[in-house]
Design a protein around this motif. Structure first.
Motif, mmCIF file in Angstrom:
data_model
loop_
_atom_site.group_PDB
_atom_site.id
_atom_site.type_symbol
_atom_site.label_atom_id
_atom_site.label_comp_id
_atom_site.label_asym_id
_atom_site.label_seq_id
_atom_site.Cartn_x
_atom_site.Cartn_y
_atom_site.Cartn_z
ATOM 1 N N PHE A 159 61.360 97.575 27.294
ATOM 2 C CA PHE A 159 61.630 96.843 28.529
ATOM 3 C C PHE A 159 61.991 97.758 29.699
ATOM 4 O O PHE A 159 61.947 97.342 30.847
ATOM 5 C CB PHE A 159 62.754 95.822 28.304
ATOM 6 N N GLY A 160 62.362 99.008 29.389
ATOM 7 C CA GLY A 160 62.788 99.947 30.434
ATOM 8 C C GLY A 160 61.749 100.989 30.791
ATOM 9 O O GLY A 160 62.094 102.071 31.274
ATOM 10 N N ASP A 161 60.466 100.691 30.517
ATOM 11 C CA ASP A 161 59.377 101.597 30.887
ATOM 12 C C ASP A 161 59.579 102.998 30.294
ATOM 13 O O ASP A 161 59.443 104.012 30.978
ATOM 14 C CB ASP A 161 59.253 101.671 32.415
ATOM 15 N N GLY A 162 59.937 103.036 29.011
ATOM 16 C CA GLY A 162 60.075 104.326 28.324
ATOM 17 C C GLY A 162 61.459 104.937 28.381
ATOM 18 O O GLY A 162 61.698 106.012 27.828
ATOM 19 N N CYS A 163 62.396 104.283 29.047
ATOM 20 C CA CYS A 163 63.754 104.817 29.186
ATOM 21 C C CYS A 163 64.450 104.873 27.825
ATOM 22 O O CYS A 163 64.448 103.903 27.080
ATOM 23 C CB CYS A 163 64.545 103.933 30.143
ATOM 24 N N SER A 164 65.047 106.023 27.509
ATOM 25 C CA SER A 164 65.771 106.204 26.255
ATOM 26 C C SER A 164 67.272 106.205 26.505
ATOM 27 O O SER A 164 67.757 106.869 27.426
ATOM 28 C CB SER A 164 65.363 107.514 25.589
ATOM 29 N N LEU A 165 68.014 105.510 25.664
ATOM 30 C CA LEU A 165 69.469 105.470 25.774
ATOM 31 C C LEU A 165 70.132 106.714 25.192
ATOM 32 O O LEU A 165 71.274 107.013 25.517
ATOM 33 C CB LEU A 165 70.000 104.230 25.038
ATOM 34 N N SER A 166 69.427 107.420 24.307
ATOM 35 C CA SER A 166 70.064 108.495 23.554
ATOM 36 C C SER A 166 69.476 109.877 23.870
ATOM 37 O O SER A 166 69.439 110.765 23.024
ATOM 38 C CB SER A 166 69.958 108.217 22.049
#
Length: 205
Positions: A159-166
């Motif tokens: 949902f975040g266009d490839g954004c990673s939290l980690s």
């Protein structure tokens, strides 16, 4: 992003104001600050740049142009030098050693190769130039926040266009061949929110 960015910007306004307060000290021999922003998006950082700043904006999304031009119309103290549709890993249109400052906020979490982006940053910066950053990053590995980051990451990326939290951005910065690294960690939201841990600062070539 055009709707969400202003909300986030209000939360980090004071941090950004302090971060960008010393931009002018990196002005090069020309007497005008030459600044390249990677992943400009809607231009939420423009208000913090000094008057007369010569600005080049890059973003891989061609749709950023209309939002960016609107932001520029509200920030007439800046001089636009160019709009480049390109990813942070491929900045071929920017010559080596020609930029005083590179700015990158909330971008390294979603690029395909953050190491390659930082290599490009070093290439385009002049000796003594600076890289300014503000990124959400992986929490301490022993924390519940990190546990939830790993659990939520697959859906978040979707949902975040490839954004990673980690993303381990601090580690990447420490490995990059900067002569000086000024960095601190802080939280934008309550500790239990996976995107809460952030790093902010600047590195000198």
């Amino acid at each position: 992003m055009a709707k969400v960015a202003p909300i986030y910007s209000r939360k980090v306004y004071k941090q950004k104001q302090k971060l960008f307060s010393n931009l002018s000290k990196f002005t090069g021999p020309s007497g005008q600050l030459t600044l390249l922003e990677i992943g400009t998006g809607t231009g939420t950082n423009f208000q913090f740049y000094p008057a007369g700043c010569r600005l080049t904006c890059t973003d891989p999304n061609p749709n950023f142009r209309k939002f960016l031009l609107k932001s520029l119309s509200e920030n007439r103290h800046l001089e636009l030098e160019g709009l480049v549709v390109a990813s942070g890993e491929e900045l071929r249109q920017i010559p080596d050693g020609t930029v005083d400052v590179v700015v990158c906020t909330l971008v390294l979490c979603s690029v395909a190769d953050s190491k390659k982006v930082l290599t490009e940053v070093l290439r385009v910066l002049r000796p003594g130039g600076a890289f300014y950053f503000l990124e959400h990053v992986a929490a301490d590995h022993s924390s519940w926040t990190y546990f939830w980051q790993k659990v939520c990451d697959p859906v978040w990326k979707c949902f975040g266009d490839g954004c990673s939290l980690s993303r381990e951005t601090q580690e990447e910065l420490e490995k990059t061949n900067f002569s000086e690294l000024n960095l601190r960690r802080f939280r934008v939201t309550p500790y239990w929110i996976p995107a809460s841990p952030h790093i902010i600062g600047y590195a000198v070539k």
